[in-house]
Design a protein around this motif. Sequence first.
Motif, mmCIF file in Angstrom:
data_model
loop_
_atom_site.group_PDB
_atom_site.id
_atom_site.type_symbol
_atom_site.label_atom_id
_atom_site.label_comp_id
_atom_site.label_asym_id
_atom_site.label_seq_id
_atom_site.Cartn_x
_atom_site.Cartn_y
_atom_site.Cartn_z
ATOM 1 N N LEU A 182 2.652 -8.605 5.246
ATOM 2 C CA LEU A 182 3.147 -9.272 4.047
ATOM 3 C C LEU A 182 2.459 -8.807 2.774
ATOM 4 C CD1 LEU A 182 3.348 -12.929 5.407
ATOM 5 C CD2 LEU A 182 5.274 -11.399 4.921
ATOM 6 N N GLN A 201 1.842 -7.727 -2.100
ATOM 7 C CA GLN A 201 3.114 -8.177 -1.533
ATOM 8 C C GLN A 201 3.622 -7.091 -0.607
ATOM 9 O OE1 GLN A 201 5.044 -8.898 -5.233
ATOM 10 N NE2 GLN A 201 4.977 -6.778 -5.851
ATOM 11 N N GLN A 209 8.862 -12.830 0.935
ATOM 12 C CA GLN A 209 7.554 -12.539 0.370
ATOM 13 C C GLN A 209 6.636 -13.757 0.390
ATOM 14 O OE1 GLN A 209 6.934 -9.262 -0.586
ATOM 15 N NE2 GLN A 209 8.964 -9.086 0.333
ATOM 16 N N GLU A 210 5.342 -13.487 0.513
ATOM 17 C CA GLU A 210 4.298 -14.493 0.321
ATOM 18 C C GLU A 210 3.185 -13.848 -0.505
ATOM 19 O OE1 GLU A 210 2.966 -16.262 3.949
ATOM 20 O OE2 GLU A 210 5.013 -16.546 4.730
ATOM 21 N N GLN A 228 -1.850 -18.368 -4.106
ATOM 22 C CA GLN A 228 -0.855 -18.041 -3.084
ATOM 23 C C GLN A 228 0.532 -18.454 -3.569
ATOM 24 O OE1 GLN A 228 -1.417 -16.803 0.442
ATOM 25 N NE2 GLN A 228 0.729 -16.354 -0.061
ATOM 26 N N SER A 230 4.761 -18.708 -2.499
ATOM 27 C CA SER A 230 5.562 -18.915 -1.294
ATOM 28 C C SER A 230 6.693 -17.907 -1.152
ATOM 29 C CB SER A 230 6.147 -20.330 -1.285
ATOM 30 O OG SER A 230 6.988 -20.535 -2.411
ATOM 31 N N GLU A 231 7.091 -17.259 -2.261
ATOM 32 C CA GLU A 231 8.177 -16.283 -2.186
ATOM 33 C C GLU A 231 8.223 -15.491 -3.486
ATOM 34 O OE1 GLU A 231 11.901 -18.274 -1.812
ATOM 35 O OE2 GLU A 231 11.699 -19.358 -3.692
#
Length: 412
Positions: A182, A201, A209-210, A228, A230-231
């Motif tokens: 990721l 990424q 994506q994270e 962080q 989440s997308e």
Amino acid sequence: MTREPTWSRRSLLRGSAGVGVVATAGCLRLTDGSTGTPTDGQGGTEAGGQAGSATTGSTEAAPTDAPGGSTTAGSASEIELVPAWSGSSSAVAAAAGNFFFRPSFTRLRRVRPDGTAVFEAEVADGYLLSIRTFRNGLYADDTGVYVGSRARDEVDTGGRVYALDPETGEERWMHEEPGDGLHNETLAVTVTDGTVIFASQSSGSGDEQEPIVRGVDTESGEERWRIQFSEGFINGIVARGDRLFVQQTFGLSIYRLSTRELLEERRLTAGFSQFAAADGTLFVPGETVRALTLPAGDERWSVSTGRSVNTGVGVGETGVFVGTESGFVLGYGRETGDALWESRVDGVVEHPPVVADGVVWIASERGDLSAFAEATGELLYEEEIAPGFEFTVLDGILNDDERDTAYEIRRG
């Protein structure tokens, strides 16, 4: 020349790397027939050296080749590109008053505008340098050169960020992202207050994506903090005062830098086109172009373009400029957002406009290089180079990633 695919509204950029070190010093070779300080040989990956055909603002003007290999628009009032030095053919970016080249996916070369080579650093096996004219993971200042990388499929780690000595290219430290699939790329690098800030990424779609934004110590590379997500893809990072601006594909997140508290999220239409910071303003591209104050983030002005903007913002002394999928170049007043002028080139504009010394330089996807007067939009120069080429301008020198020649920009 080996090329990477490009990020646009239709495709994703896949370029990055890691860095070991081989330091060199010296100068690049002066091209025959050019003017400037002679330098010794250090060639690029492709030969070239001759500029293509050039035209004036009139579509009826005939191409002319000037003596000594220069390319001219044929009029004393227009632009002439004169070969200055060679060894410049490769992915190119400008930072800290120097050019940075990637003569292969695994080497980083720093060169002064006069052609003097500062250093060349060799990258580690299994990693590819994240350096392009735009959307690159390179930042340089007096404290060092910080460059991101992409991990190849055959290694089991994530992307890396390397800190290099600004004069010798010697590696100071390396930060490695987790090998979880990721965080294979490290991009959007910046530095503020002794902290290197970067995003990691991977490829795929946005909802897969994270991404992580990390802050690490400039001296040691030790992590200080992380944010962080989440997308979504992260395309740009700007830090000013106690604010951190993180640009994602269709959004802008504003954090308090000291605490990483999320202060605001805004919906944008920028896609993969990066914002640009100049003096006290952050210029955000998109179908609506916005100017935000720094560090507060208040909107100074916004203007709806009515077109599919496809580039980052080029910022000049008086104007800001964007390009569109249908080939339009749009200019707006830097202070007010008022329309200045628009023009059109043949082909999609994906490369962000480069504005220098009162001239707006445009690359079309089909391979043309055009130059317009910043104030009026008058076409000053045009030539065909190669589809998908990239370029930058620094201290009156133009470099692209197709030809082995750096060009001095002369105006009649």
